[in-house]
Design a protein around this motif. Structure first.
Motif, PDB file in Angstrom:
ATOM      1  N   LYS A  55       0.801  -1.220   0.000  1.00  0.00           N
ATOM      2  CA  LYS A  55       0.000   0.000   0.000  1.00  0.00           C
ATOM      3  C   LYS A  55       0.840   1.279   0.000  1.00  0.00           C
ATOM      4  CE  LYS A  55      -3.900  -2.132   2.357  1.00  0.00           C
ATOM      5  NZ  LYS A  55      -4.704  -2.170   3.565  1.00  0.00           N
ATOM      6  N   ASN A  56       2.036   1.238   0.559  1.00  0.00           N
ATOM      7  CA  ASN A  56       2.850   2.445   0.695  1.00  0.00           C
ATOM      8  C   ASN A  56       3.782   2.681  -0.499  1.00  0.00           C
ATOM      9  OD1 ASN A  56       4.611   0.381   1.099  1.00  0.00           O
ATOM     10  ND2 ASN A  56       5.368   1.074   3.080  1.00  0.00           N
ATOM     11  N   ASN A  57       3.389   2.206  -1.685  1.00  0.00           N
ATOM     12  CA  ASN A  57       4.150   2.355  -2.925  1.00  0.00           C
ATOM     13  C   ASN A  57       5.500   1.646  -2.907  1.00  0.00           C
ATOM     14  OD1 ASN A  57       2.175   3.844  -4.243  1.00  0.00           O
ATOM     15  ND2 ASN A  57       2.920   5.766  -3.367  1.00  0.00           N
ATOM     16  N   SER A  58       5.654   0.673  -2.042  1.00  0.00           N
ATOM     17  CA  SER A  58       6.854  -0.147  -2.061  1.00  0.00           C
ATOM     18  C   SER A  58       6.448  -1.554  -2.487  1.00  0.00           C
ATOM     19  CB  SER A  58       7.534  -0.167  -0.690  1.00  0.00           C
ATOM     20  OG  SER A  58       6.693  -0.744   0.270  1.00  0.00           O
ATOM     21  N   CYS A  59       7.433  -2.399  -2.710  1.00  0.00           N
ATOM     22  CA  CYS A  59       7.134  -3.780  -3.044  1.00  0.00           C
ATOM     23  C   CYS A  59       8.176  -4.678  -2.401  1.00  0.00           C
ATOM     24  CB  CYS A  59       7.066  -3.996  -4.547  1.00  0.00           C
ATOM     25  SG  CYS A  59       8.630  -3.807  -5.388  1.00  0.00           S
ATOM     26  N   VAL A  60       7.818  -5.939  -2.267  1.00  0.00           N
ATOM     27  CA  VAL A  60       8.712  -6.928  -1.675  1.00  0.00           C
ATOM     28  C   VAL A  60       8.659  -8.187  -2.533  1.00  0.00           C
ATOM     29  CG1 VAL A  60       6.949  -7.797  -0.079  1.00  0.00           C
ATOM     30  CG2 VAL A  60       9.365  -8.136   0.446  1.00  0.00           C
ATOM     31  N   SER A  61       9.821  -8.788  -2.731  1.00  0.00           N
ATOM     32  CA  SER A  61       9.905 -10.054  -3.430  1.00  0.00           C
ATOM     33  C   SER A  61      10.391 -11.102  -2.444  1.00  0.00           C
ATOM     34  CB  SER A  61      10.863  -9.960  -4.619  1.00  0.00           C
ATOM     35  OG  SER A  61      10.848 -11.159  -5.354  1.00  0.00           O
ATOM     36  N   THR A  62       9.720 -12.229  -2.431  1.00  0.00           N
ATOM     37  CA  THR A  62      10.097 -13.318  -1.543  1.00  0.00           C
ATOM     38  C   THR A  62      10.851 -14.361  -2.349  1.00  0.00           C
ATOM     39  OG1 THR A  62       8.082 -12.921  -0.282  1.00  0.00           O
ATOM     40  CG2 THR A  62       9.208 -15.002   0.096  1.00  0.00           C
ATOM     41  N   LEU A  63      12.042 -14.694  -1.875  1.00  0.00           N
ATOM     42  CA  LEU A  63      12.873 -15.702  -2.524  1.00  0.00           C
ATOM     43  C   LEU A  63      13.068 -16.873  -1.577  1.00  0.00           C
ATOM     44  CD1 LEU A  63      15.785 -13.404  -3.791  1.00  0.00           C
ATOM     45  CD2 LEU A  63      13.631 -13.899  -4.944  1.00  0.00           C
ATOM     46  N   SER A  64      13.218 -18.043  -2.135  1.00  0.00           N
ATOM     47  CA  SER A  64      13.574 -19.222  -1.358  1.00  0.00           C
ATOM     48  C   SER A  64      14.857 -19.782  -1.955  1.00  0.00           C
ATOM     49  CB  SER A  64      12.449 -20.261  -1.434  1.00  0.00           C
ATOM     50  OG  SER A  64      12.823 -21.426  -0.724  1.00  0.00           O
ATOM     51  N   ILE A  65      15.898 -19.914  -1.121  1.00  0.00           N
ATOM     52  CA  ILE A  65      17.215 -20.312  -1.602  1.00  0.00           C
ATOM     53  C   ILE A  65      17.637 -21.619  -0.946  1.00  0.00           C
ATOM     54  CG2 ILE A  65      19.645 -19.649  -1.748  1.00  0.00           C
ATOM     55  CD1 ILE A  65      18.763 -16.756  -1.559  1.00  0.00           C
ATOM     56  N   ALA A  66      18.114 -22.545  -1.771  1.00  0.00           N
ATOM     57  CA  ALA A  66      18.689 -23.795  -1.268  1.00  0.00           C
ATOM     58  C   ALA A  66      20.201 -23.626  -1.227  1.00  0.00           C
ATOM     59  CB  ALA A  66      18.325 -24.956  -2.184  1.00  0.00           C
ATOM     60  N   VAL A  67      20.790 -23.931  -0.081  1.00  0.00           N
ATOM     61  CA  VAL A  67      22.232 -23.787   0.120  1.00  0.00           C
ATOM     62  C   VAL A  67      22.801 -25.160   0.478  1.00  0.00           C
ATOM     63  CG1 VAL A  67      24.027 -22.668   1.491  1.00  0.00           C
ATOM     64  CG2 VAL A  67      21.944 -21.416   0.896  1.00  0.00           C
ATOM     65  N   ASN A  68      23.717 -25.649  -0.343  1.00  0.00           N
ATOM     66  CA  ASN A  68      24.348 -26.948  -0.114  1.00  0.00           C
ATOM     67  C   ASN A  68      25.558 -26.794   0.788  1.00  0.00           C
ATOM     68  OD1 ASN A  68      22.676 -28.501  -1.936  1.00  0.00           O
ATOM     69  ND2 ASN A  68      23.713 -27.413  -3.581  1.00  0.00           N
ATOM     70  N   SER A  69      25.750 -27.766   1.666  1.00  0.00           N
ATOM     71  CA  SER A  69      26.940 -27.790   2.506  1.00  0.00           C
ATOM     72  C   SER A  69      27.267 -29.241   2.825  1.00  0.00           C
ATOM     73  CB  SER A  69      26.729 -26.979   3.787  1.00  0.00           C
ATOM     74  OG  SER A  69      25.690 -27.537   4.551  1.00  0.00           O
ATOM     75  N   SER A  70      28.436 -29.460   3.376  1.00  0.00           N
ATOM     76  CA  SER A  70      28.819 -30.804   3.768  1.00  0.00           C
ATOM     77  C   SER A  70      29.704 -30.728   5.007  1.00  0.00           C
ATOM     78  CB  SER A  70      29.537 -31.528   2.634  1.00  0.00           C
ATOM     79  OG  SER A  70      30.722 -30.853   2.295  1.00  0.00           O
ATOM     80  N   TYR A  71      29.778 -31.833   5.704  1.00  0.00           N
ATOM     81  CA  TYR A  71      30.653 -31.914   6.868  1.00  0.00           C
ATOM     82  C   TYR A  71      31.202 -33.332   6.963  1.00  0.00           C
ATOM     83  CZ  TYR A  71      26.601 -34.062   9.134  1.00  0.00           C
ATOM     84  OH  TYR A  71      25.550 -34.879   9.444  1.00  0.00           O
ATOM     85  N   LYS A  72      32.278 -33.460   7.696  1.00  0.00           N
ATOM     86  CA  LYS A  72      32.930 -34.751   7.861  1.00  0.00           C
ATOM     87  C   LYS A  72      32.324 -35.456   9.076  1.00  0.00           C
ATOM     88  CE  LYS A  72      37.557 -36.251   6.974  1.00  0.00           C
ATOM     89  NZ  LYS A  72      38.969 -35.882   7.020  1.00  0.00           N
ATOM     90  N   ALA A  73      31.814 -36.658   8.846  1.00  0.00           N
ATOM     91  CA  ALA A  73      31.201 -37.444   9.917  1.00  0.00           C
ATOM     92  C   ALA A  73      32.281 -38.157  10.735  1.00  0.00           C
ATOM     93  CB  ALA A  73      30.231 -38.457   9.321  1.00  0.00           C
ATOM     94  N   LYS A  74      31.871 -38.756  11.834  1.00  0.00           N
ATOM     95  CA  LYS A  74      32.809 -39.475  12.702  1.00  0.00           C
ATOM     96  C   LYS A  74      33.547 -40.592  11.964  1.00  0.00           C
ATOM     97  CE  LYS A  74      30.443 -38.566  17.030  1.00  0.00           C
ATOM     98  NZ  LYS A  74      29.738 -39.134  18.188  1.00  0.00           N
ATOM     99  N   ASP A  75      32.866 -41.204  10.984  1.00  0.00           N
ATOM    100  CA  ASP A  75      33.500 -42.294  10.237  1.00  0.00           C
ATOM    101  C   ASP A  75      34.365 -41.793   9.071  1.00  0.00           C
ATOM    102  OD1 ASP A  75      31.674 -41.479   8.334  1.00  0.00           O
ATOM    103  OD2 ASP A  75      30.623 -43.390   8.215  1.00  0.00           O
ATOM    104  N   GLU A  76      34.647 -40.491   9.060  1.00  0.00           N
ATOM    105  CA  GLU A  76      35.501 -39.842   8.051  1.00  0.00           C
ATOM    106  C   GLU A  76      34.826 -39.666   6.685  1.00  0.00           C
ATOM    107  OE1 GLU A  76      38.609 -38.479   8.782  1.00  0.00           O
ATOM    108  OE2 GLU A  76      38.052 -39.001  10.820  1.00  0.00           O
ATOM    109  N   SER A  77      33.563 -40.068   6.550  1.00  0.00           N
ATOM    110  CA  SER A  77      32.855 -39.839   5.287  1.00  0.00           C
ATOM    111  C   SER A  77      32.282 -38.425   5.294  1.00  0.00           C
ATOM    112  CB  SER A  77      31.728 -40.855   5.118  1.00  0.00           C
ATOM    113  OG  SER A  77      30.730 -40.656   6.100  1.00  0.00           O
ATOM    114  N   TYR A  78      32.000 -37.908   4.109  1.00  0.00           N
ATOM    115  CA  TYR A  78      31.398 -36.588   4.013  1.00  0.00           C
ATOM    116  C   TYR A  78      29.887 -36.720   3.873  1.00  0.00           C
ATOM    117  CZ  TYR A  78      35.837 -34.217   3.742  1.00  0.00           C
ATOM    118  OH  TYR A  78      37.070 -33.719   4.049  1.00  0.00           O
TER     119      TYR A  78
END
Length: 140
Positions: free
Chosen positions: A26-49
């Motif tokens: 209503k106040n002459n502004s606008c908003v865009s909603t984005l959804s982003i997927a972010v990949n990551s990895s970590y090393k497990a106790k058994d040394e696998s990723y």
């Protein structure tokens, strides 16, 4: 800024999980909603990723919101710098709810991933950046 001032800055890079959704307010502004997927990895106790994916909601405002809506689509890789914001509300049944989102201060996207009216993005890059206050970067 004292050494105990609060710091609220986040930078994420990932791919859009759906097309941007822009809303005029209503106040002459606008908003865009984005959804982003972010990949990551970590090393497990058994040394696998172990690979995992995080999903983050982002709000982009005004000219940058229009640019995202016009030039981006599901699957585009983007980088967002912004602040975490917690939205709080009360449901009709009186239960309190909250959600953390990222309020974007800047959005960068790969110049190779979008086109404008049949022209390559490279041809329009400077014009788009200047008129909309966004940053289109080389491949990252």
């Amino acid at each position: 800024m004292s050494m105990f001032d609060d710091l609220n800055t986040i930078i994420i890079e990932g791919r859009l999980t759906k097309d941007p959704n822009v809303r005029d307010l209503k106040n002459n502004s606008c908003v865009s909603t984005l959804s982003i997927a972010v990949n990551s990895s970590y090393k497990a106790k058994d040394e696998s990723y172990v690979k995992e994916v995080g999903f983050f909601d982002v709000e982009v405002w005004n000219n940058a919101a229009r640019a995202c809506n016009q030039y981006l689509k599901k699957g585009c890789k983007i980088r967002v710098r912004g602040q975490l914001r917690q939205n709080r509300w009360e449901n009709k049944d009186g239960s309190k709810k909250s959600k953390v989102i990222i309020k974007a201060e800047s959005v960068e996207f790969n110049s190779k991933e979008f086109q404008t009216d049949g022209e390559t993005s490279k041809d329009k890059k400077g014009e788009i950046e200047t008129s909309l206050g966004i940053n289109i970067v080389p491949a990252f």
